[in-house]
Design a protein around this motif. Sequence first.
Motif, PDB file in Angstrom:
ATOM      1  N   THR A 130       0.697  -1.053  -0.063  1.00 48.11           N
ATOM      2  CA  THR A 130       0.051   0.027  -0.022  1.00 48.11           C
ATOM      3  C   THR A 130       0.698   1.384  -0.073  1.00 48.11           C
ATOM      4  O   THR A 130       0.461   2.365  -0.386  1.00 48.11           O
ATOM      5  N   ASN A 131       2.051   0.962   0.483  1.00 49.40           N
ATOM      6  CA  ASN A 131       3.119   2.202   0.344  1.00 49.40           C
ATOM      7  C   ASN A 131       4.214   2.075  -0.199  1.00 49.40           C
ATOM      8  O   ASN A 131       5.152   2.162   0.003  1.00 49.40           O
ATOM      9  N   PRO A 141      -5.460 -10.461  -6.370  1.00 48.98           N
ATOM     10  CA  PRO A 141      -4.878  -9.817  -5.207  1.00 48.98           C
ATOM     11  C   PRO A 141      -3.591  -9.379  -5.264  1.00 48.98           C
ATOM     12  O   PRO A 141      -2.880  -9.798  -5.932  1.00 48.98           O
ATOM     13  N   VAL A 142      -3.206  -8.599  -4.724  1.00 49.51           N
ATOM     14  CA  VAL A 142      -1.966  -7.791  -4.701  1.00 49.51           C
ATOM     15  C   VAL A 142      -0.816  -8.609  -3.899  1.00 49.51           C
ATOM     16  O   VAL A 142      -1.337  -8.815  -2.426  1.00 49.51           O
ATOM     17  N   ASN A 143      -0.072  -9.399  -4.615  1.00 54.30           N
ATOM     18  CA  ASN A 143       1.046 -10.129  -3.837  1.00 54.30           C
ATOM     19  C   ASN A 143       2.465  -9.751  -4.504  1.00 54.30           C
ATOM     20  O   ASN A 143       3.449 -10.568  -4.224  1.00 54.30           O
ATOM     21  N   ALA A 144       2.592  -8.789  -5.287  1.00 55.48           N
ATOM     22  CA  ALA A 144       3.950  -8.455  -5.810  1.00 55.48           C
ATOM     23  C   ALA A 144       4.043  -6.962  -6.289  1.00 55.48           C
ATOM     24  O   ALA A 144       2.885  -6.324  -6.230  1.00 55.48           O
ATOM     25  N   THR A 162       2.171  -1.979  -8.357  1.00 50.95           N
ATOM     26  CA  THR A 162       1.698  -3.311  -7.525  1.00 50.95           C
ATOM     27  C   THR A 162       0.732  -4.247  -8.328  1.00 50.95           C
ATOM     28  O   THR A 162       0.058  -3.701  -9.218  1.00 50.95           O
ATOM     29  N   GLY A 163       0.754  -5.516  -8.296  1.00 51.72           N
ATOM     30  CA  GLY A 163      -0.153  -6.293  -9.069  1.00 51.72           C
ATOM     31  C   GLY A 163       0.038  -7.768  -8.433  1.00 51.72           C
ATOM     32  O   GLY A 163       0.328  -8.036  -7.273  1.00 51.72           O
ATOM     33  N   THR A 164      -0.320  -8.649  -9.383  1.00 50.19           N
ATOM     34  CA  THR A 164      -0.515 -10.132  -9.092  1.00 50.19           C
ATOM     35  C   THR A 164       0.830 -11.036  -9.828  1.00 50.19           C
ATOM     36  O   THR A 164       0.972 -10.659 -11.174  1.00 50.19           O
ATOM     37  N   TYR A 165       1.543 -11.700  -9.025  1.00 48.62           N
ATOM     38  CA  TYR A 165       2.437 -12.702  -9.759  1.00 48.62           C
ATOM     39  C   TYR A 165       2.140 -13.992  -9.644  1.00 48.62           C
ATOM     40  O   TYR A 165       1.762 -14.530  -8.446  1.00 48.62           O
ATOM     41  N   ARG A 166       2.018 -14.575 -10.724  1.00 43.20           N
ATOM     42  CA  ARG A 166       1.568 -15.893 -10.647  1.00 43.20           C
ATOM     43  C   ARG A 166       2.958 -16.785 -11.265  1.00 43.20           C
ATOM     44  O   ARG A 166       3.063 -16.725 -12.280  1.00 43.20           O
ATOM     45  N   PRO A 167       3.364 -17.840 -10.187  1.00 45.49           N
ATOM     46  CA  PRO A 167       4.421 -18.597 -10.467  1.00 45.49           C
ATOM     47  C   PRO A 167       4.161 -19.720 -11.491  1.00 45.49           C
ATOM     48  O   PRO A 167       4.492 -20.822 -11.046  1.00 45.49           O
TER      49      PRO A 167
END
Length: 563
Positions: free
Chosen positions: A62-63, A119-122, A98-103
């Motif tokens: 968020t920051n 969801p934001v995870n990266a 910010t965004g989503t990373y899918r491995p």
Amino acid sequence: MNLWRRFLADRNGNMAILFAAGFSVSVIVSAFAVDAASLYRERRSLQNGVDLAVLAAARDPTNAATVARAVLVENQLIDPTVTLAALTAASGDLQVQTGTYRPDPALAPSARFVAGATPVNAVRVHFQRRGILHFARGWSEAPMIGAIGTATVTPQVSFSIGSRLASLTDGIANRVLNSLLGTNIALTALDYRNLLDAKVDAFAFLDALALRMGITAGTYADLLQARADHGEIAAALAAVLTGADRTAAQVIANAAGNNGGVPLSKLFNLGDLAQLRIGSGQGQGLFTRISALELLSASAGLSDGNRQVALDLGASLPGVLGLTAELAVGEPPQGGSWYAIGPTGTVVRTAQLRLRLNASVLGGAALLGNLVHLPLYIELAHAEGIVGSATCPSPGHPAGAATILTRPGAARVMVGVVNAASFGDFNTPPHVGLATLVEVKLLGLTVLKVLASSLVEIAQITPVPLTFSSAEIAAGTVKTAHTSTVVSSLSGSLLGNLKLQVPVLGLGLSLDGVGILLKGLLMPITPALDGVVAQLLQTLGLKIGEADVRVYGVRCTQPVLVG
């Protein structure tokens, strides 16, 4: 002309001239080499700084921009007088996404990070600035050099399904739990409340259980492959509780026999934390604190011994002369557990359940005083919850947030008869035969026999998303997913769909008259029957067409660089 020929033919000083020319060329080449090496070193220093910035930003998405700038300033890559707004403007040197990373190995590396997705995870950080030239700056502008870094975190969600225990009282709950636990004790409503409010650390409980079972080495994954009887589970709970909570658990531990082993893997799915050594899992904080009563109730339904409960509830209900109930509890499907810790995609499931009720009502003068029997059969498939998304804890949201995709178990509620042999066999669907509601005989001859069947099916195909905010997680909020099929009164709906067969008509009654008479006798008792069904299911944390989910906390792993 002769002078020019002599000059060309003169070989004196050739080496000096060649040396001067070669030296000039080497100076120029060296200058380029020094500048190139300096830019390469500067590029590596920039990449190191960006990597540190993106790792720090991933801890607080968020920051992210503020955190990334602070790290770059600390590493002397950004002038501290340059504001964040100037750096992150459209043409600025710092871009943070910010965004989503899918491995997913099936995706190209460039497609695994999706900016702006949830969801934001990266977090991805791109920083550039002009390099420094040492020799070529007099005739050439310094090139732009930049670095890109992507870091991701994996939120671990601690959650459970089937938490409908706040309304437990004594009476039926005692009898159901006694049958499932193999005990003969009487816990009061206060005992239930104490155990419900008592929170235990899941790892502290597992450590105490391992000690009682004589398992002192290995990982929690090894422990979860074992089975424990109810006495061991209650004793382990008592070991980690205090005061009145410990007393209530110890009462159960002292009375509980070996009613079949409880497969611990059906109770707990610890995800990556299962690889911790036994004795080293404590200290996770509120993230793994669970209700002692929920744990006892969940374990009660998972025994691989006698999981059937027969109750004679007598004539305690208004208008009902007799009422019997039988419960059969099955295990959750493979891969499901009551409580789990894990990332997106982690699943929890309730047990399957079957319930038979048989109510008897006085038929009155029209039926010559014969009893009317109403046999009900209820079948609940497992309900499940899947972690759909999660957000890491942050200073403003210390408990994180999570969305659980919840599918209440499909239910079939019938008027019909199920034989005892198939009732407790969850490997095969039982045959539900026609119910004999009433049979009237005169002088040994059947003058009226009424057969009936009815079916109400409830199913939820599309998962219901239940979103838990940080405040709701901290408050221990339980949320319920309801099926889209709404049935206000199960028994009433069954009687409304009642299909009658009357092989022998007598007493001057028509088929329509029989239907009106029976519904008039049975409809007044449907609210009481619904209440009995609800209380029996509440004891196991279940309800028809609903699934309760609780999220205990969200914890994030250390960020890792992924590109």
